[in-house]
Write an enzyme that holds these catalytic residues in place. Sequence first.
Site, PDB file in Angstrom:
ATOM      1  N   SER A 171       7.309  57.652  27.887  1.00 12.44           N
ATOM      2  CA  SER A 171       7.992  57.393  27.098  1.00 12.44           C
ATOM      3  C   SER A 171       9.365  58.168  25.802  1.00 12.44           C
ATOM      4  O   SER A 171      10.708  58.129  25.644  1.00 12.44           O
ATOM      5  CB  SER A 171       8.181  55.872  26.353  1.00 12.44           C
ATOM      6  OG  SER A 171       6.910  55.604  25.915  1.00 12.44           O
TER       7      SER A 171
ATOM      8  N   HIS B  81       7.107  54.137  19.539  1.00  8.37           N
ATOM      9  CA  HIS B  81       8.610  55.239  19.353  1.00  8.37           C
ATOM     10  C   HIS B  81       9.466  55.626  18.836  1.00  8.37           C
ATOM     11  O   HIS B  81      10.004  54.559  17.564  1.00  8.37           O
ATOM     12  CB  HIS B  81       8.568  54.200  20.769  1.00  8.37           C
ATOM     13  CG  HIS B  81       8.747  54.397  22.284  1.00  8.37           C
ATOM     14  ND1 HIS B  81       8.137  53.235  22.719  1.00  8.37           N
ATOM     15  CD2 HIS B  81       7.844  55.109  22.941  1.00  8.37           C
ATOM     16  CE1 HIS B  81       6.835  53.106  23.208  1.00  8.37           C
ATOM     17  NE2 HIS B  81       7.009  54.600  24.018  1.00  8.37           N
TER      18      HIS B  81
ATOM     19  N   ASP C 268       8.168  48.836  17.513  1.00 10.72           N
ATOM     20  CA  ASP C 268       6.752  48.582  17.948  1.00 10.72           C
ATOM     21  C   ASP C 268       5.993  49.409  17.462  1.00 10.72           C
ATOM     22  O   ASP C 268       4.696  49.493  17.823  1.00 10.72           O
ATOM     23  CB  ASP C 268       7.165  49.194  19.346  1.00 10.72           C
ATOM     24  CG  ASP C 268       7.232  50.407  20.017  1.00 10.72           C
ATOM     25  OD1 ASP C 268       7.682  50.811  18.571  1.00 10.72           O
ATOM     26  OD2 ASP C 268       7.824  50.494  21.428  1.00 10.72           O
TER      27      ASP C 268
END
Length: 242
Positions: free
Chosen positions: A61, A213, A210
């Site tokens: 990701s 990321h 978060d």
Amino acid sequence: MTCVRFRILSLLVTLAVAAACGRAPTPASTSNAGDASNAPLLDAGQQAQAQKTVILFLGDSLTAGLGLTLAQAYPNRILELFAGEGYGEIDVENAGVSGDTTAGGLRRIESLLEPNVKIVVVALGGNDALRGLSVAQTRSNVQAIVDLLLQHNRAVLLAGMEAPTNLGADYQQGFHDAFIGLAQAYRGRITFMPFLLDGVAGDPSLNQADGIHPNDAGARIIAQHMYPLLRDMVDQLPVVGG
């Protein structure tokens, strides 16, 4: 009676000729069947794209750009840096898959190696650490990926990854050492970037909510750190026909 016979004979001759024509292809149809000129032609844009040198980014990701647009993910920011310096022949393929592990990358890498992929960035391991997977298995998977790429004559940039501190000091150190050990084992054969998130990890201003990321600014920093390494690799690629 003679007239009737003549008509029957004429009809039989006509049917015979028609049947023969139905069985045998004409010279024109025979030549067209194998004529390569009938193959679809690429337009100028397609030809130019086929001649591009592609950098493939194999990642998770962080590479896919979770929470960002594809244009904001760091592979595309690297493409912008290449274009800004006049490298018009370079293109990128973002093969980042959210949640992917080193095992997943190993399973799919060979299918991604199109002929114009010349450089592969291996940026995996974050999900291995988040799941507490074996350090030995992570190293083995990355080694298998790199070996396969070298066997296929692809240039490799390996981006290291660090484990979070909550898994304990021993695991964190072992994870770090796994990538350093790979860099040493392939010294002179691959390019090594010690930590993909160098200068980004742990900085709230460079990460999304978060805390994992990168945001757009963080992705730009990753691109700025990786770009000089990739530019040197591009400059060292063999010149076709040279």
